[in-house]
Design an enzyme around this catalytic site. Structure first.
Site, PDB file in Angstrom:
ATOM      1  N   HIS A   1      -8.346   2.387 -12.755  1.00 24.23           N
ATOM      2  CA  HIS A   1      -9.247   3.485 -13.150  1.00 24.23           C
ATOM      3  C   HIS A   1      -8.948   4.814 -12.441  1.00 24.23           C
ATOM      4  CE1 HIS A   1     -12.651   2.832  -9.921  1.00 24.23           C
ATOM      5  NE2 HIS A   1     -11.476   2.988  -9.369  1.00 24.23           N
TER       6      HIS A   1
ATOM      7  N   GLU B   1       0.838  -1.213   0.000  1.00 25.32           N
ATOM      8  CA  GLU B   1       0.000   0.000   0.000  1.00 25.32           C
ATOM      9  C   GLU B   1       0.864   1.251   0.000  1.00 25.32           C
ATOM     10  OE1 GLU B   1      -2.521   1.846  -0.216  1.00 25.32           O
ATOM     11  OE2 GLU B   1      -4.231   0.532  -0.258  1.00 25.32           O
TER      12      GLU B   1
HETATM   13  C1  LIG Z   1      -9.995   2.795  -4.999  1.00 20.42           C
HETATM   14  S1  LIG Z   1      -8.994   2.060  -3.797  1.00 20.42           S
HETATM   15  C2  LIG Z   1      -9.351   0.320  -4.015  1.00 20.42           C
HETATM   16  C3  LIG Z   1      -9.217  -0.514  -2.763  1.00 20.42           C
HETATM   17  C4  LIG Z   1      -9.347  -2.029  -2.940  1.00 20.42           C
HETATM   18  N1  LIG Z   1      -8.210  -2.567  -3.671  1.00 20.42           N
HETATM   19  C5  LIG Z   1     -10.622  -2.430  -3.660  1.00 20.42           C
HETATM   20  O1  LIG Z   1     -10.509  -3.190  -4.629  1.00 20.42           O
HETATM   21  O2  LIG Z   1     -11.725  -2.035  -3.246  1.00 20.42           O
HETATM   22  C6  LIG Z   1      -7.378   2.236  -4.462  1.00 20.42           C
HETATM   23  C7  LIG Z   1      -6.305   1.830  -3.462  1.00 20.42           C
HETATM   24  O3  LIG Z   1      -5.050   1.876  -4.145  1.00 20.42           O
HETATM   25  C8  LIG Z   1      -4.068   2.478  -3.332  1.00 20.42           C
HETATM   26  N2  LIG Z   1      -3.110   3.125  -4.241  1.00 20.42           N
HETATM   27  C9  LIG Z   1      -3.318   4.209  -5.022  1.00 20.42           C
HETATM   28  N3  LIG Z   1      -2.227   4.529  -5.724  1.00 20.42           N
HETATM   29  C10 LIG Z   1      -1.285   3.613  -5.376  1.00 20.42           C
HETATM   30  C11 LIG Z   1       0.071   3.425  -5.767  1.00 20.42           C
HETATM   31  N4  LIG Z   1       0.644   4.258  -6.635  1.00 20.42           N
HETATM   32  N5  LIG Z   1       0.753   2.372  -5.229  1.00 20.42           N
HETATM   33  C12 LIG Z   1       0.158   1.540  -4.327  1.00 20.42           C
HETATM   34  N6  LIG Z   1      -1.135   1.679  -3.927  1.00 20.42           N
HETATM   35  C13 LIG Z   1      -1.842   2.706  -4.438  1.00 20.42           C
HETATM   36  C14 LIG Z   1      -4.853   3.480  -2.492  1.00 20.42           C
HETATM   37  O4  LIG Z   1      -4.185   3.777  -1.290  1.00 20.42           O
HETATM   38  C15 LIG Z   1      -6.177   2.740  -2.270  1.00 20.42           C
HETATM   39  O5  LIG Z   1      -6.163   1.974  -1.097  1.00 20.42           O
END
Ligand SMILES: C[S@@+](CC[C@H](N)C(=O)[O-])C[C@H]1O[C@@H](n2cnc3c(N)ncnc32)[C@H](O)[C@@H]1O
Length: 340
Positions: free
Chosen positions: A247, A199
């Protein structure tokens, strides 16, 4: 079917209902009814709000269908008890706060967002930093976002466990896991599988606490990383999942993410993205099409895509056997493999 005028007006005035509900959540009006039916006077006194204005909101919530009214007593409906009372497992107050703090201000600038083909973070918050930098600066906002996404993800997780067989894999990493419910559900079902969560650094303490609270601290490793810059564990995991994250980013950044995941897999490893794609003819579905506008106003070029667009990106990033797997529930799986 053609819409009539009343239906159009109802759609246009939909924000009245949104704001009535989020305001009632903020004022904890549902909580005031947890112990049983009460009069407007008793509720307003308990919540310390004026009777005249408080009663207007109670009447509106009754008309919306979240409260019931018998003589001069208001009570919770079954749905309100399940989703609107704080402390309930499925409390949607997290979503209410996220709507008021982020979505509603951003959506107020939608026309400008479309005119400029650009996010509206500066207009809404006076802040040009990335969506996740703004969202993650306040711990309460992290909790709100991750908790409501966790509630949204439940039917997907059930569908994924029914539709995808994890048994042939050795180590599974969920990148951008959010609240960590997918790796926890997989851990419970597949006791032999090694598990990691990767994360963003600002979101790791939240997921670490959730995993520990549920007794999986020894089973699921937490790694702080960023899949865009490529700071993710490499060569260790033969199965990687990325849920509802492509997305959030523009297609060129999605390509960077896909290339980094391809690089991180051992030969023969498998990658899965779970998304809610647009229909092939780009006629919907409704929620995905609106989510794409949400991505426009909030992120740097995040956009919803069709199955063909996702698969094209997988192939360009080097994945072989790129395919779509339909699973029960709200999401679709996109699967690709790294050549052996
Ligand atoms: C919209 S949420 C989706 C959460 C979960 N995976 C789901 O399927 O419901 C996107 C997640 O991706 C993480 N995230 C966003 N950009 C990221 C990056 N560059 N590297 C790692 N994690 C990232 C965010 O912290 C968040 O928890």
């Amino acid at each position: 079917m053609e819409m009539n005028k009343e239906q159009i007006v109802d759609l246009m005035m939909g924000f009245f209902k949104t704001k009535a509900i989020t305001s009632a959540l903020e004022l904890k009006l549902f909580d005031a009814l947890e112990q049983g039916p009460a009069t407007a006077e008793a509720i307003c006194e308990q919540r310390n709000i004026p009777l005249q204005s408080g009663k207007r909101l109670l009447i509106a919530l009754t008309a919306i269908g979240l409260l019931a009214k018998q003589e001069d007593h208001f009570s919770l409906t079954k749905a309100a008890r399940e989703y609107m009372v704080s402390g309930s497992a499925q409390w949607l107050g997290w979503l209410g706060r996220h709507i008021d703090t982020f979505l509603y201000p951003l959506w107020s600038h939608t026309a400008q967002g479309v005119r400029d083909d650009k996010d509206q973070r500066q207009a809404a918050f006076g802040d040009d930093r990335s969506w996740f930098s703004i969202l993650y600066q306040n711990p309460q906002d992290v909790v709100d976002f991750q908790e409501f996404l966790g509630i949204f993800a439940q039917p997907f997780i059930e569908g994924m466990l029914q539709g995808f067989d994890f048994s042939g894999y050795r180590k599974f990493m969920d990148i951008g896991s959010g609240i960590g419910t997918l790796p926890m559900a997989v851990a419970a079902r597949y006791p032999q599988l090694g598990l990691s969560v990767c994360e963003l650094p600002q979101a790791t303490s939240f997921v670490r606490d959730k995993i520990a609270e549920n007794g999986y601290a020894d089973r699921i490793k937490i790694v702080a990383g960023d899949v865009i810059s490529g700071t993710i564990p490499k060569g260790e995991h033969d199965l990687i999942h990325l849920g509802w994250m492509l997305h959030d980013y523009a297609p060129d950044i999605q390509m960077q993410i896909l290339r980094h995941i391809h690089e991180a897999l051992p030969p023969g490893g498998t990658f899965i993205a779970s998304e809610t794609p647009l229909a092939d003819d780009e006629s919907g579905p409704l929620f995905t099409s609106l989510l794409s506008i949400n991505m426009l106003v909030s992120t740097d070029g995040g956009i919803e895509s069709t199955c063909a667009q996702y698969l094209q990106r997988f192939t360009e990033a080097g994945f072989v056997n790129a395919r779509v797997l339909a699973i029960p529930g709200p999401r679709t799986l996109f699967i690709g493999e790294k050549r052996k």
